[in-house]
Enzyme design. Structure first.
Site, PDB file in Angstrom:
ATOM      1  N   THR A   1       2.673  -9.879  14.401  1.00 33.54           N
ATOM      2  CA  THR A   1       1.504 -10.412  13.710  1.00 33.54           C
ATOM      3  C   THR A   1       0.576  -9.260  13.354  1.00 33.54           C
ATOM      4  O   THR A   1       0.497  -8.270  14.093  1.00 33.54           O
ATOM      5  CB  THR A   1       0.814 -11.502  14.582  1.00 33.54           C
TER       6      THR A   1
ATOM      7  N   THR B   1       1.410  -4.834   4.052  1.00 28.90           N
ATOM      8  CA  THR B   1       1.219  -5.257   5.441  1.00 28.90           C
ATOM      9  C   THR B   1       0.638  -6.674   5.556  1.00 28.90           C
ATOM     10  O   THR B   1       0.836  -7.331   6.569  1.00 28.90           O
ATOM     11  CB  THR B   1       0.276  -4.288   6.189  1.00 28.90           C
ATOM     12  N   ASP B   2      -0.071  -7.118   4.506  1.00 28.92           N
ATOM     13  CA  ASP B   2      -0.805  -8.389   4.654  1.00 28.92           C
ATOM     14  C   ASP B   2       0.104  -9.557   5.025  1.00 28.92           C
ATOM     15  O   ASP B   2      -0.272 -10.394   5.836  1.00 28.92           O
ATOM     16  CB  ASP B   2      -1.574  -8.720   3.359  1.00 28.92           C
TER      17      ASP B   2
ATOM     18  N   THR C   1      -1.072 -22.166  19.341  1.00 28.36           N
ATOM     19  CA  THR C   1      -2.395 -21.813  19.866  1.00 28.36           C
ATOM     20  C   THR C   1      -3.079 -20.829  18.917  1.00 28.36           C
ATOM     21  O   THR C   1      -2.422 -19.995  18.301  1.00 28.36           O
ATOM     22  CB  THR C   1      -2.309 -21.179  21.270  1.00 28.36           C
ATOM     23  N   GLN C   2      -4.403 -20.957  18.820  1.00 24.91           N
ATOM     24  CA  GLN C   2      -5.106 -19.958  18.003  1.00 24.91           C
ATOM     25  C   GLN C   2      -5.432 -18.707  18.816  1.00 24.91           C
ATOM     26  O   GLN C   2      -6.011 -17.761  18.304  1.00 24.91           O
ATOM     27  CB  GLN C   2      -6.344 -20.539  17.327  1.00 24.91           C
ATOM     28  N   CYS C   3      -5.071 -18.706  20.108  1.00 26.20           N
ATOM     29  CA  CYS C   3      -5.207 -17.470  20.898  1.00 26.20           C
ATOM     30  C   CYS C   3      -4.122 -16.493  20.430  1.00 26.20           C
ATOM     31  O   CYS C   3      -3.032 -16.903  20.042  1.00 26.20           O
ATOM     32  CB  CYS C   3      -4.972 -17.739  22.380  1.00 26.20           C
TER      33      CYS C   3
ATOM     34  N   THR D   1       0.813  -1.226   0.000  1.00 25.20           N
ATOM     35  CA  THR D   1       0.000   0.000   0.000  1.00 25.20           C
ATOM     36  C   THR D   1       0.841   1.267   0.000  1.00 25.20           C
ATOM     37  O   THR D   1       0.492   2.261  -0.633  1.00 25.20           O
ATOM     38  CB  THR D   1      -0.918   0.001   1.255  1.00 25.20           C
TER      39      THR D   1
ATOM     40  N   SER E   1       1.435  -7.689  -1.235  1.00 23.30           N
ATOM     41  CA  SER E   1       2.175  -8.706  -0.488  1.00 23.30           C
ATOM     42  C   SER E   1       1.455 -10.051  -0.435  1.00 23.30           C
ATOM     43  O   SER E   1       2.036 -11.049  -0.016  1.00 23.30           O
ATOM     44  CB  SER E   1       2.529  -8.223   0.917  1.00 23.30           C
ATOM     45  N   SER E   2       0.206 -10.102  -0.900  1.00 22.15           N
ATOM     46  CA  SER E   2      -0.455 -11.414  -1.015  1.00 22.15           C
ATOM     47  C   SER E   2       0.323 -12.304  -1.974  1.00 22.15           C
ATOM     48  O   SER E   2       0.207 -13.527  -1.925  1.00 22.15           O
ATOM     49  CB  SER E   2      -1.876 -11.282  -1.565  1.00 22.15           C
TER      50      SER E   2
HETATM   51  N1  ASP Z   1      -2.804  -5.554   0.242  1.00 16.90           N
HETATM   52  C1  ASP Z   1      -1.744  -4.716   0.717  1.00 16.90           C
HETATM   53  C2  ASP Z   1      -0.465  -5.540   0.724  1.00 16.90           C
HETATM   54  O1  ASP Z   1      -0.261  -6.314   1.608  1.00 16.90           O
HETATM   55  C3  ASP Z   1      -2.060  -4.185   2.065  1.00 16.90           C
HETATM   56  C4  ASP Z   1      -1.044  -3.242   2.666  1.00 16.90           C
HETATM   57  O2  ASP Z   1       0.046  -3.034   2.201  1.00 16.90           O
HETATM   58  O3  ASP Z   1      -1.402  -2.620   3.688  1.00 16.90           O
HETATM   59  O4  ASP Z   1       0.308  -5.418  -0.186  1.00 16.90           O
END
Ligand code: ASP
Length: 345
Positions: free
Chosen positions: A168, A97-98, A277-279, A20, A66-67
């Site tokens: 995370t 960020t993803d 853990t999923q917590c 982003t 980043s996906s």
């Molecule tokens: N979809 C974006 C990415 O991970 C989200 C971000 O950067 O905040 O590339």
């Protein structure tokens, strides 16, 4: 009269992978745009101040959401840093960020014996928007990368410096998007940048890089009513590791032993089974409750307080080193880069 010499400005290498922070609006939503960060940086006056580090910018082509970042890109970033390691005081990686916490964890395992900071940052709002978090993340991230002796892979976001393999993503829209649920922040950037020195790792001696390989790894999140049979077909000999996100301290539903039967198949196949853990906070400790007996029977190991991001990337790392299964299992339960702490029972 002798002229006073200006102190040499530190040098940082910025690697722009996408995300982003450098995106522009398109008909299909935000998308990364080549050349955008370069021109935006040239317009930020503060960056030319003598107390800011100088920087070189490497922009990847294509820039990625980043996906789409995975093992191939981690390897590229690793190689690019290794090649230039001696030329800079630190590295700043601009990243979406993803999956930033995955890349931060992967790099933390990839590099051993670090002596300088490798910092990942990005933003929730692109730099081109008038109101954004990109500018501060970038400026402060750059300052920390150039001026502070932090020999770790870290993630800087929303005024916090976090150990990369403890980070995370906790929010898709807050400007404080990341947290470090099981470990203190390495620094708080308030009025001053306050380092949490006692939690920062000691500098290494002679950088080493392990090249990751692609491996089949799965993550399975347990939920009430889960029908384990659905997952039976993924348990092949190609599956090298599976991270189970179990309830609480590492528990699974009994369900007539259905999961255990499937996991025993995984064990026969030589698949490493790690339980997290999923917590958001706390540890998975097999044996704490009877509800984890089946997992122990299937040869699973405790991931303790590791994030799923750390467990997955640590599996990639240890599998890439080619160790035998028992050694990998032992190291998965051992603290290698500050990614886990075994609770004292
Ligand atoms: N979809 C974006 C990415 O991970 C989200 C971000 O950067 O905040 O590339």
């Amino acid at each position: 009269m002798a002229m006073e010499k200006e102190p040499m400005r530190k040098k940082v290498c910025i690697i722009h992978t996408g995300g982003t922070i450098g995106m522009a609006r398109t008909d299909y939503g935000y998308s990364p745009k080549n050349g955008f960060i370069q021109s935006a940086l040239s317009k930020i006056e503060e960056l030319s101040s003598s107390d800011m580090p100088e920087f070189d910018l490497i922009e990847y082509d294509p820039l990625l959401d980043s996906s789409d970042i995975s093992v191939r890109e981690w390897k590229k970033v690793g190689r690019d840093i290794e090649k230039r390691y001696e030329d800079y005081e630190g590295f700043l990686i601009l990243h979406g960020t993803d999956t930033m916490a995955y890349t931060a964890s992967a790099l933390s395992f990839m590099f051993e014996e670090l002596t300088k900071p490798i910092i990942l940052t990005g933003s929730q709002i692109p730099l081109f928007e008038k109101r954004n978090d990109a500018r501060d993340n970038l400026i402060t991230g750059l300052m920390i990368a150039g001026n502070y002796s932090i020999p770790e892979v870290c993630l800087y976001f929303g005024n916090k410096l976090i150990r990369g393999n403890r980070a995370t993503k906790v929010s898709s829209d807050d400007l404080i998007a990341f947290d470090s649920p099981n470990f203190p922040y390495l620094a708080d950037a308030g009025v001053r940048i306050a380092l949490n020195q006692k939690n920062i790792r000691k500098p290494g001696n002679g950088l080493r890089l392990t090249q990751f390989q692609e491996h089949q790894i799965a993550v399975l999140k347990i939920f009430p009513g889960i029908q384990f049979e659905v997952f039976e077909n993924i348990m092949t000999t190609n599956l090298k590791g599976i991270v189970i996100e179990a309830f609480g301290a590492g528990n699974i539903p009994e369900n007539h032993g259905a999961l255990v039967r499937i996991l025993e198949k995984a064990k026969e196949n030589g698949t490493i089974i790690v339980v997290c853990t999923q917590c958001l906070k706390g540890s998975a400790i097999l044996g704490e409750y009877e509800a984890s007996r089946g997992l122990i029977k299937a040869g699973a190991i405790s991931g303790y307080d590791m994030t799923v991001e750390a467990a997955v990337t640590k599996l990639y790392y240890l599998l890439s080193l080619g160790y035998d299964i028992d050694h990998i299992k032992k190291l998965m339960e051992t603290n290698l880069r500050g990614e886990l702490e075994k609770p004292t029972l």
